[in-house]
Design a protein around this motif. Sequence first.
Motif, PDB file in Angstrom:
ATOM      1  N   VAL A  25      52.314  38.659  46.349  1.00 53.25           N
ATOM      2  CA  VAL A  25      52.055  37.816  45.184  1.00 53.25           C
ATOM      3  C   VAL A  25      51.079  36.701  45.540  1.00 53.25           C
ATOM      4  O   VAL A  25      50.183  36.369  44.769  1.00 53.25           O
ATOM      5  N   GLU A  26      51.238  36.109  46.715  1.00 48.25           N
ATOM      6  CA  GLU A  26      50.390  34.996  47.109  1.00 48.25           C
ATOM      7  C   GLU A  26      48.964  35.418  47.437  1.00 48.25           C
ATOM      8  O   GLU A  26      48.032  34.645  47.283  1.00 48.25           O
ATOM      9  N   THR A  27      48.776  36.643  47.901  1.00 50.93           N
ATOM     10  CA  THR A  27      47.443  37.056  48.343  1.00 50.93           C
ATOM     11  C   THR A  27      46.730  37.986  47.379  1.00 50.93           C
ATOM     12  O   THR A  27      45.581  38.327  47.608  1.00 50.93           O
ATOM     13  N   ARG A  28      47.401  38.412  46.316  1.00 52.76           N
ATOM     14  CA  ARG A  28      46.761  39.369  45.407  1.00 52.76           C
ATOM     15  C   ARG A  28      45.581  38.731  44.691  1.00 52.76           C
ATOM     16  O   ARG A  28      45.574  37.540  44.390  1.00 52.76           O
ATOM     17  N   LYS A  29      44.571  39.538  44.458  1.00 53.70           N
ATOM     18  CA  LYS A  29      43.391  39.081  43.743  1.00 53.70           C
ATOM     19  C   LYS A  29      43.045  40.122  42.702  1.00 53.70           C
ATOM     20  O   LYS A  29      43.109  41.318  42.953  1.00 53.70           O
ATOM     21  N   ASN A  30      42.670  39.649  41.554  1.00 55.22           N
ATOM     22  CA  ASN A  30      42.243  40.541  40.490  1.00 55.22           C
ATOM     23  C   ASN A  30      40.718  40.577  40.537  1.00 55.22           C
ATOM     24  O   ASN A  30      40.064  39.555  40.316  1.00 55.22           O
ATOM     25  N   PRO A  31      40.118  41.728  40.822  1.00 50.35           N
ATOM     26  CA  PRO A  31      38.662  41.798  40.941  1.00 50.35           C
ATOM     27  C   PRO A  31      37.932  41.485  39.636  1.00 50.35           C
ATOM     28  O   PRO A  31      36.751  41.161  39.653  1.00 50.35           O
ATOM     29  N   ASP A  32      38.644  41.544  38.504  1.00 48.01           N
ATOM     30  CA  ASP A  32      38.011  41.241  37.225  1.00 48.01           C
ATOM     31  C   ASP A  32      37.924  39.744  36.955  1.00 48.01           C
ATOM     32  O   ASP A  32      37.167  39.309  36.093  1.00 48.01           O
ATOM     33  N   GLU A  33      38.719  38.943  37.675  1.00 46.95           N
ATOM     34  CA  GLU A  33      38.702  37.496  37.469  1.00 46.95           C
ATOM     35  C   GLU A  33      37.573  36.868  38.273  1.00 46.95           C
ATOM     36  O   GLU A  33      37.369  37.195  39.434  1.00 46.95           O
ATOM     37  N   PRO A  34      36.826  35.947  37.650  1.00 50.25           N
ATOM     38  CA  PRO A  34      35.779  35.260  38.417  1.00 50.25           C
ATOM     39  C   PRO A  34      36.415  34.345  39.463  1.00 50.25           C
ATOM     40  O   PRO A  34      37.552  33.911  39.313  1.00 50.25           O
ATOM     41  N   GLU A  35      35.659  34.106  40.513  1.00 45.72           N
ATOM     42  CA  GLU A  35      36.156  33.235  41.577  1.00 45.72           C
ATOM     43  C   GLU A  35      36.362  31.828  41.028  1.00 45.72           C
ATOM     44  O   GLU A  35      35.605  31.361  40.183  1.00 45.72           O
ATOM     45  N   ALA A  36      37.383  31.145  41.512  1.00 46.23           N
ATOM     46  CA  ALA A  36      37.651  29.778  41.086  1.00 46.23           C
ATOM     47  C   ALA A  36      36.471  28.879  41.437  1.00 46.23           C
ATOM     48  O   ALA A  36      35.819  29.067  42.467  1.00 46.23           O
ATOM     49  N   MET A  37      36.206  27.921  40.574  1.00 41.89           N
ATOM     50  CA  MET A  37      35.073  27.012  40.779  1.00 41.89           C
ATOM     51  C   MET A  37      35.585  25.670  41.292  1.00 41.89           C
ATOM     52  O   MET A  37      36.709  25.277  40.998  1.00 41.89           O
ATOM     53  N   LYS A  38      34.761  24.997  42.049  1.00 40.99           N
ATOM     54  CA  LYS A  38      35.026  23.653  42.544  1.00 40.99           C
ATOM     55  C   LYS A  38      33.873  22.758  42.110  1.00 40.99           C
ATOM     56  O   LYS A  38      32.720  23.191  42.054  1.00 40.99           O
TER      57      LYS A  38
END
Length: 78
Positions: A25-38
Motif C-alpha cells: 500500500v505504501e509503495t504502490r504507484k498508479n502509472p496513470d496519475e501524474p507525479e506529485a508537484m512541489k
Amino acid sequence: MSAKKIQIGMKPTNKAISPSADAWVETRKNPDEPEAMKRLTIDVPASLHRMIKSSCAMRGTKIADEVRELLLQKYGNQ
C-alpha cells in the motif's frame, strides 16, 4: 410474554495485517496519475521578469511551463 433471543455472530479476531500488505500500500504507484508537484520559489530582477513574462505572453505559454522545461533540459529526469 417470552423474551426474543437474538444470536450475535462471532467476535472479530485481531489478526495482524501482514507487513507485505502494508508495504504494498505504501509503495504502490498508479502509472496513470501524474507525479506529485512541489513548489519552487525564486527571486529574479523585475526587468528579467518583464522580459520573461512578455516573451511567454507572445508565445501563449506560462512562465511556470517555460521554467519547468529549462530545468528539465538542465537536470533531465534523473
